[in-house]
Design a protein around this motif. Structure first.
Motif, short mmCIF file in Angstrom:
data_model
loop_
_atom_site.label_atom_id
_atom_site.label_comp_id
_atom_site.label_asym_id
_atom_site.label_seq_id
_atom_site.Cartn_x
_atom_site.Cartn_y
_atom_site.Cartn_z
N VAL A 1 -1.86 95.65 84.41
CA VAL A 1 -1.56 96.11 82.97
C VAL A 1 -1.48 94.69 82.08
O VAL A 1 -0.54 94.23 82.50
N SER A 2 -2.36 94.77 81.05
CA SER A 2 -2.22 93.55 80.36
C SER A 2 -2.44 94.10 78.98
O SER A 2 -3.09 94.77 78.68
N HIS A 3 -1.46 93.31 78.03
CA HIS A 3 -1.59 93.76 76.71
C HIS A 3 -1.30 92.52 75.95
O HIS A 3 -0.05 92.08 76.24
N PRO A 4 -1.76 92.35 74.64
CA PRO A 4 -1.43 91.12 73.77
C PRO A 4 0.13 91.08 73.50
O PRO A 4 0.76 90.15 73.19
N ASP A 5 0.64 92.33 73.51
CA ASP A 5 2.05 92.54 73.08
C ASP A 5 3.24 92.35 73.99
O ASP A 5 4.35 92.32 73.66
N MET A 6 2.62 92.10 75.12
CA MET A 6 3.59 91.95 76.34
C MET A 6 3.95 90.58 76.49
O MET A 6 3.00 89.73 76.30
N PRO A 7 5.23 90.36 77.04
CA PRO A 7 5.42 88.71 77.41
C PRO A 7 4.47 88.33 78.47
O PRO A 7 4.24 89.03 79.37
N ASP A 8 4.16 87.18 78.49
CA ASP A 8 3.29 86.57 79.71
C ASP A 8 4.31 86.31 81.04
O ASP A 8 5.32 86.01 80.64
N SER B 1 1.98 89.48 88.20
CA SER B 1 1.75 90.47 87.09
C SER B 1 2.97 90.95 86.43
O SER B 1 4.02 91.03 87.24
N THR B 2 3.02 90.85 85.12
CA THR B 2 3.97 91.36 84.31
C THR B 2 4.37 92.89 84.52
O THR B 2 5.34 93.30 84.92
N VAL B 3 3.22 93.58 84.67
CA VAL B 3 3.25 95.16 84.81
C VAL B 3 1.99 95.46 85.88
O VAL B 3 0.97 95.11 85.26
N VAL B 4 2.56 96.13 86.75
CA VAL B 4 1.45 96.88 87.58
C VAL B 4 1.66 98.40 87.49
O VAL B 4 2.80 98.95 87.51
N CYS C 1 6.88 96.07 77.41
CA CYS C 1 6.10 96.15 78.57
C CYS C 1 5.92 97.73 79.03
O CYS C 1 4.94 98.13 79.26
N LEU C 2 6.87 98.77 78.73
CA LEU C 2 6.65 100.00 79.27
C LEU C 2 5.96 100.86 78.09
O LEU C 2 4.95 101.49 78.38
N GLU C 3 6.14 100.37 76.79
CA GLU C 3 5.34 100.79 75.58
C GLU C 3 3.93 100.49 75.97
O GLU C 3 2.92 101.34 75.69
N CYS C 4 3.42 99.31 76.11
CA CYS C 4 1.98 98.98 76.38
C CYS C 4 1.63 99.48 77.59
O CYS C 4 0.19 99.31 77.68
N SER C 5 2.23 100.19 78.53
CA SER C 5 1.90 100.72 79.71
C SER C 5 1.86 102.23 79.66
O SER C 5 1.52 102.98 80.55
N ASN C 6 2.02 102.59 78.28
CA ASN C 6 1.98 103.92 78.14
C ASN C 6 3.02 104.79 78.78
O ASN C 6 2.92 105.68 79.61
N SER C 7 4.39 103.94 78.77
CA SER C 7 5.60 104.60 79.31
C SER C 7 6.81 104.29 78.37
O SER C 7 6.59 103.94 77.12
#
Length: 128
Positions: A7-14, A20-23, A63-69
């Motif tokens: 999962v990647s999103h411009p609002d997540m920390p790099d 990967s930040t989020v999987v 990270c959670l919000e950008c991942s639909n959680s």
């Protein structure tokens, strides 16, 4: 068969390395350790435990919000604590950020890089 999706999103920390930040895998979201680093500056959010911890929780939430959680969907957390004397402060913040039905938690005491005082890794339920 369960598929893995980064999962990647411009609002997540790099990420600060080769990970990967989020999987997302099936019905779960796995968030790599989120430290008290301001994602806009790449520097510590402050020297105090509270400043860094609040930033770490903010990064985790992003990270959670950008991942639909969400924080309410978190089932397991590992809080990597840089100073054992901050356990009481961590417990207070944990109760604030997870007020109802808190997730399972482990809290190893470790030497974190860059003078960081906390890193939060989480597993959450993914929403459809």
């Amino acid at each position: 068969m369960m598929k893995k999706q980064v999962v990647s999103h411009p609002d997540m920390p790099d990420p600060y390395g080769a990970y990967s930040t989020v999987v997302r895998a099936g019905d779960f979201i796995f968030v790599s350790g989120q430290a008290g680093i301001d994602p806009e500056t790449g520097t510590k959010a402050g020297e105090s435990f509270e400043a860094q911890a609040r930033q770490a929780f903010k990064n985790l939430n992003s990270c959670l919000e950008c991942s639909n959680s969400s924080m309410g969907d978190v089932v397991k957390v590992i809080t990597w604590l840089g100073d054992a004397n901050e356990r009481a402060a961590l417990n207070e913040l944990f109760a604030e950020y997870f007020p109802d039905e808190p997730p399972a938690r482990s809290t190893p005491i470790v030497d974190l890089p860059m003078g960081l005082l906390l890193s939060i890794e989480a597993t959450a339920i993914a929403k459809s």
